[in-house]
Write a protein that holds these residues in place. Structure first.
Motif: not given
Length: 290
Positions: A173-181
């Motif tokens: 729910k909290k804004r995060s950095i997300c790496f889609l690998i």
């Protein structure tokens, strides 16, 4: 894999990637991924050029001279890695497989997060969500993620990035950095799912590939195995026509993927198993920090 062998492998990865993290990403990571906002730090004497809107009137009145508030970026972040562990990522012809490259990239990102006191978590996906590791701080947690990535045996072999993105959006729910690998060998249209995730989170797509996927070498008649669909094909790589068709298909799929990623509005990079991935990753970080 025995415990002793596992610990040795994790240690080797840590030593290798820790040096790379310090050498290449020490400053770029911090500036490329900014915090959520600004928080009050201290006050200082007003100097010509300071923003008058930052004047602390209470302190100014107390000391009968102007003081301004100093704010610092609120740095604590949550970094997630959505890792595609489908069957196609076991492929590799150079120094490492795509899965091994993914492991190195995950280590670099995890230790960069640890060095900046950020939390790090992971989601393992195939055509369904296989495992979720909630974000925590610290080296021991980063090492646990790497151990899990080495040992984990997925139930399925296919790819559905939308499933992973949907799970990530619903759980985090909290804004995060997300790496889609991923190698992005996915027949499903994932663009809309990536767009939706990018509205709330800071999404980055890292596409991994092997050079042989780009251009077939002339090796005569070879057996090729589709790990996601359990299909075996014999291919005559001596045929120039076959090699040209294979190359054209790759170029076509590459162009289509680039269009899809641009439509999604996320930053992305293509990283090869031939050992040159660090330059591309560093280029991405530098681009974001401008």
């Amino acid at each position: 894999m025995e415990t002793k062998e596992l610990l040795k492998k994790v240690r080797e990865i840590e030593l290798k990637t820790r040096g790379l993290t310090k050498q290449v990403f020490s400053g770029e990571y911090h500036s490329a991924f900014k915090g959520r906002g600004m928080t009050f730090s201290e006050v200082k004497n007003y100097q010509f050029g300071d923003d008058v809107r930052s004047i602390d009137w209470n302190v100014t009145a107390r000391f009968n001279e102007p003081f301004v508030k100093i704010f610092e970026e609120e740095r604590e972040l949550s970094v997630f890695m959505v890792l595609d562990i489908s069957g196609s990522n076991n492929f590799g012809t150079r120094t490492r497989s795509k899965k091994e490259l993914m492991l190195e990239i995950a280590a670099v990102l995890a230790f960069s997060a640890v060095a900046n006191n950020d939390k790090v978590g992971a989601v393992f996906i195939t055509d369904e969500v296989e495992k979720f590791i909630p974000p925590k701080k610290g080296r021991s947690h980063a090492l646990m993620i790497l151990r899990e990535l080495i040992l984990f045996k997925p139930k399925n072999k296919g790819t559905n990035l939308n499933e992973g993105l949907r799970f990530f959006r619903n759980v985090v729910k909290k804004r995060s950095i997300c790496f889609l690998i991923s190698d992005f060998y996915d027949e499903n249209n994932f663009v809309e799912g990536l767009k939706i995730a990018n509205r709330k989170h800071d999404m980055v797509a890292l596409r991994i590939f092997d050079p042989v996927e780009k251009e077939l070498p002339n090796l005569g008649l070879i057996k090729m195995f589709d790990a996601e669909n359990n299909v075996v094909k014999w291919v005559n790589t001596s045929s120039k026509k076959v090699r040209t068709h294979y190359k054209n298909q790759f170029i076509k799929s590459e162009e289509n993927l680039n269009v899809q990623l641009r439509k999604s509005g996320v930053d992305y990079a293509s990283l090869s198993t031939d050992g040159k991935y660090l330059a591309e990753l560093n280029k991405l970080f530098l681009k974001r920090s401008r």
